[in-house]
Design an enzyme around this catalytic site. Sequence first.
Site, PDB file in Angstrom:
ATOM      1  N   GLU A  66       0.821  -1.211   0.000  1.00  0.00           N
ATOM      2  CA  GLU A  66       0.000   0.000   0.000  1.00  0.00           C
ATOM      3  C   GLU A  66       0.851   1.255   0.000  1.00  0.00           C
ATOM      4  O   GLU A  66       0.535   2.235  -0.685  1.00  0.00           O
ATOM      5  CB  GLU A  66      -0.944  -0.006   1.206  1.00  0.00           C
ATOM      6  CG  GLU A  66      -2.141  -0.925   1.078  1.00  0.00           C
ATOM      7  CD  GLU A  66      -1.803  -2.396   1.205  1.00  0.00           C
ATOM      8  OE1 GLU A  66      -2.643  -3.241   0.843  1.00  0.00           O
ATOM      9  OE2 GLU A  66      -0.688  -2.709   1.681  1.00  0.00           O
ATOM     10  N   HIS A 135     -10.730  -6.714   9.736  1.00  0.00           N
ATOM     11  CA  HIS A 135     -11.302  -6.228   8.481  1.00  0.00           C
ATOM     12  C   HIS A 135     -12.665  -5.585   8.691  1.00  0.00           C
ATOM     13  O   HIS A 135     -13.498  -5.585   7.786  1.00  0.00           O
ATOM     14  CB  HIS A 135     -11.418  -7.373   7.474  1.00  0.00           C
ATOM     15  CG  HIS A 135     -10.107  -7.982   7.101  1.00  0.00           C
ATOM     16  ND1 HIS A 135      -9.173  -7.317   6.339  1.00  0.00           N
ATOM     17  CD2 HIS A 135      -9.561  -9.179   7.405  1.00  0.00           C
ATOM     18  CE1 HIS A 135      -8.114  -8.095   6.178  1.00  0.00           C
ATOM     19  NE2 HIS A 135      -8.320  -9.226   6.817  1.00  0.00           N
TER      20      HIS A 135
END
Length: 330
Positions: A66, A135
């Site tokens: 990322e 998540h």
Amino acid sequence: MGTKTSAAPTTYREAMRDALREALSSDERVFLMGEDVGRYGGCFGVSLGLFEEFGPDRVRDAPLSESAFVGAGIGAALAGMRPIVEIMTVNFSLLALDQILNNAATLLHMSGGQLAVPLVIRMTTGAGRQLAAQHSHSLEGWYAHIPGLRVLAPATIEDARHMLAPALADPDPVLIFEHGSLYNAAGELSPSAGPVDLDHAAVRRPGTDITLITYGGSLTKTLTAADRLSGEGVDAEVIDLRTLRPLDVASVTASVARTHRAVVVDEAWRTGSLAAEVSSRIAGEAFYELDAPVERVCSAEVPMPYARQLEEAALPQPADVVAAAHRAVD
């Protein structure tokens, strides 16, 4: 005789895909980049088919870093491109926080206005899908804390379809938080709907007795709560913030001035939350309009459980909003 154009049935996912397709078609500077956005079609299927339509230069699969691909997006924006970077889920954005906070959000200021970063970052947020603690974050309030960013939370099919164009036109970096529970949401998209005014909240339901303020994935639950309250003699107005930074405080306080009571619904944790900021703004700017303390409905302050019944218990539910409204009204 003219023909009538009717609203087209679609889903939140398809509306976002159409927005991406329009952006890629209308401006050759636009490209989409992220993990699995190309051949796989996106982890949540949003970019399905765009790789075949626009090719690997415009829909680019990125390595699993990322920090690297958000940094590449920043560099491309500085070089005149209009990148759309997809981060799979909000928890992974923490791996790019240095790039987002220390580069994208600050370069315009630190360069004396010379270096704009017209970058759009999309990511999935929120719980309710049994994805457990790693998540299921709702961290958009963290990003709303950062000067130099615009933070969006499309809660409707219309906003999913029409928020992207003005976001790409913004000279500053824009973060779009898409709640994962909304992708399958179905509805009709009016052909007359157009670009969204990113500076103003939306009144999703008018009312006179209490203001319910929310955004993103909590909007549906809040509207459900408002319908239940209506059956119990309480007429609730529902405000969808839409833009979390900068907040449209004027629309919120104008509603509170009409109803004199407020409940803020926020899926994030209560402590240090966006709900706390909204409550503080109401207290600071509309204190004398209030007939009761501002109520907050937030998630339980625990890592999100995996078990469905525990996850549901930890998240704000319509019954919690109804109970908070009654505490304010009764």
